[in-house]
Enzyme design. Structure first.
Site, PDB file in Angstrom:
ATOM      1  N   CYS A  83      35.298  33.899  14.386  1.00 25.45           N
ATOM      2  CA  CYS A  83      34.871  32.704  13.785  1.00 25.45           C
ATOM      3  C   CYS A  83      35.134  31.633  14.864  1.00 25.45           C
ATOM      4  O   CYS A  83      36.407  31.879  15.521  1.00 25.45           O
ATOM      5  CB  CYS A  83      35.463  32.615  12.345  1.00 25.45           C
ATOM      6  SG  CYS A  83      35.238  30.823  11.579  1.00 25.45           S
TER       7      CYS A  83
ATOM      8  N   GLU B 277      27.511  20.358  11.653  1.00 26.38           N
ATOM      9  CA  GLU B 277      27.670  19.001  11.531  1.00 26.38           C
ATOM     10  C   GLU B 277      26.912  18.069  12.623  1.00 26.38           C
ATOM     11  O   GLU B 277      27.223  18.341  13.755  1.00 26.38           O
ATOM     12  CB  GLU B 277      28.995  18.527  11.413  1.00 26.38           C
ATOM     13  CG  GLU B 277      29.884  19.320  10.208  1.00 26.38           C
ATOM     14  CD  GLU B 277      31.278  18.648  10.164  1.00 26.38           C
ATOM     15  OE1 GLU B 277      32.065  19.026   9.374  1.00 26.38           O
ATOM     16  OE2 GLU B 277      31.830  18.063  11.224  1.00 26.38           O
TER      17      GLU B 277
ATOM     18  N   HIS C 262      30.248  25.795  13.395  1.00 33.25           N
ATOM     19  CA  HIS C 262      31.511  26.510  13.044  1.00 33.25           C
ATOM     20  C   HIS C 262      30.882  27.760  12.395  1.00 33.25           C
ATOM     21  O   HIS C 262      30.500  27.616  11.247  1.00 33.25           O
ATOM     22  CB  HIS C 262      32.593  25.738  12.232  1.00 33.25           C
ATOM     23  CG  HIS C 262      33.622  26.727  11.464  1.00 33.25           C
ATOM     24  ND1 HIS C 262      33.950  26.442  10.266  1.00 33.25           N
ATOM     25  CD2 HIS C 262      34.437  27.813  12.184  1.00 33.25           C
ATOM     26  CE1 HIS C 262      34.985  27.297  10.025  1.00 33.25           C
ATOM     27  NE2 HIS C 262      35.200  28.117  11.079  1.00 33.25           N
TER      28      HIS C 262
ATOM     29  N   ASN D   3      39.652  33.333  15.635  1.00 35.92           N
ATOM     30  CA  ASN D   3      40.045  34.680  14.615  1.00 35.92           C
ATOM     31  C   ASN D   3      39.811  35.831  15.677  1.00 35.92           C
ATOM     32  O   ASN D   3      38.688  36.326  15.620  1.00 35.92           O
ATOM     33  CB  ASN D   3      39.009  34.371  13.593  1.00 35.92           C
ATOM     34  CG  ASN D   3      39.740  35.683  12.746  1.00 35.92           C
ATOM     35  OD1 ASN D   3      40.738  36.249  12.960  1.00 35.92           O
ATOM     36  ND2 ASN D   3      38.987  35.816  11.413  1.00 35.92           N
TER      37      ASN D   3
ATOM     38  N   HIS E 125      43.732  25.461  14.257  1.00 38.42           N
ATOM     39  CA  HIS E 125      42.343  25.461  14.243  1.00 38.42           C
ATOM     40  C   HIS E 125      41.415  24.782  13.274  1.00 38.42           C
ATOM     41  O   HIS E 125      40.222  24.633  13.268  1.00 38.42           O
ATOM     42  CB  HIS E 125      41.763  27.140  14.243  1.00 38.42           C
ATOM     43  CG  HIS E 125      41.438  27.255  12.875  1.00 38.42           C
ATOM     44  ND1 HIS E 125      42.327  27.377  11.780  1.00 38.42           N
ATOM     45  CD2 HIS E 125      40.180  27.735  12.072  1.00 38.42           C
ATOM     46  CE1 HIS E 125      41.952  27.820  10.792  1.00 38.42           C
ATOM     47  NE2 HIS E 125      40.735  28.017  10.768  1.00 38.42           N
TER      48      HIS E 125
END
Length: 361
Positions: free
Chosen positions: A7, A115, A143, A235, A309
């Site tokens: 991620c 976004e 993300h 991650n 993060h």
């Protein structure tokens, strides 16, 4: 390791300003919602055959670029060049491949988001110039991670490691803490599968980058460009050389809920950022700003070149949703000039797909 391997976040800088985008923000959000599929499960517009998937798992974002979903610069400005060496598609289960193959270029659910932002304030002019950012500039932050493929890889590994721990005389208080020695058969299989899932995540963000560019071109014309500032994961487990007890040692750095933050001059960051350090993107909560600092030398000594993060949370997801009215949340955001779209009402309460503001430091 966590269920969403690699991620991570990717920032794109545009040639547009806030003033140019604001009048058409709702159109932009709607177009992005059409072009970048989101939600649990689902499928995307990148058609990948089973054979293609094998190559994608080995080459990550590089495979996507080679097949028309981006440009060479995109992988140059991605952590690890958009792919980890040592990935082995053969140790990824067929179930994981079945889950992941339709999902290349999709956002997912949970706290994942896409976004549309603008640079609100610049704190470090030198770093901002290196990153190609300036006040009022519109950027896009993505993300997302390895989707169903990474989730299945983790599920498979938990099962295999759980069975192996007794042989290694290991006990843990929680099944999700399952672990084995790195050099064991199970440890090596997991690392090979984890690297393949990490490559899938880079390919996934590369696919979304392609469709974000298409969406902006549909609204603002073909002259608009969106360049990758950086793609960094949070991650993942990676082999890196760090100073331990006064001497360089090869270590396996596990960043779960943490982001790599290498300083100026580090050989693993793009040459364009040698003087200011690797960009790091720390998302805030829904409707609040993102912080974009550069890596600092102190992190190498204290945290193996690592920082947080995200903004973190005061409540669990369930507790945060309790007593909240989604309609009032949407109204409050729109009153602040923020347009939000989500596949589900639950997605809004989990900060999915929220155009907001950002500033770089």
């Amino acid at each position: 390791m966590g269920f969403d391997i690699n991620c991570g976040v990717r920032l794109l800088r545009s040639t547009l300003t806030r003033q140019e985008v604001a009048p058409r923000l709702r159109d932009v959000v709607q177009q992005l919602f059409r072009d970048v599929p989101c939600g649990t499960g689902g499928s995307g517009f990148v058609k990948v055959s089973p054979k293609d998937l094998e190559h994608l798992l080995a080459r990550g974002a590089r495979w996507m670029v080679e097949h028309g979903y981006g440009v060479a610069r995109d992988v140059e400005f991605s952590e690890a060049g958009g792919a980890l060496e040592g990935a082995d598609p053969d140790v990824v289960s067929e179930r994981a491949k079945e889950r992941g193959r339709p999902q290349v270029g999709t956002l997912g659910s949970g706290n994942h988001f896409l976004e549309v932002q603008y640079v609100e304030r610049v704190e470090d002019e030198e770093a901002a110039r290196a990153y190609g950012l300036s006040a009022g500039q519109v950027v896009v932050l993505i993300h997302s991670g390895s989707r169903g493929l990474g989730h299945q890889v983790c599920t498979d590994a938990l099962r295999e490691m759980g069975q192996a721990m007794a042989r290694h005389a290991i006990s843990v208080p929680d099944r999700q803490l399952a672990c084995v020695p790195v050099q064991s058969r199970e440890g090596q299989r997991y690392l090979a599968a984890m690297r393949a899932a990490a490559n899938f995540a880079w390919a996934n963000r590369q696919g979304m980058t392609h469709f974000v560019r298409q969406a902006f071109a549909k609204i603002f014309g073909p002259g608009v460009s969106l360049d990758v500032v950086y793609d960094v994961c949070h991650n993942i487990a990676k082999q890196e050389t760090h100073v331990v007890d006064g001497r360089p040692r090869l270590v396996l750095v596990h960043r779960k809920g943490a982001t790599r933050a290498f300083p100026a001059g580090h050989p693993e960051i793009p040459r364009a950022y040698f003087e200011c350090g690797q960009p790091v993107f720390i998302p805030g909560s829904m409707g609040t700003a993102v912080v974009g600092p550069g890596g600092r030398a102190g992190a190498m000594a204290e945290t193996f070149g690592t920082t947080c993060h995200g903004a973190g949370r005061l409540l669990s997801r369930t507790a945060a949703k309790r007593g909240r009215d989604v309609k009032s949340v949407i109204r409050q955001l729109e009153d602040a000039g923020i347009v939000v779209r989500s596949e589900t009402r639950d997605g809004i309460s989990r900060r999915s797909r929220t155009p907001t503001r950002t500033w770089t430091r």
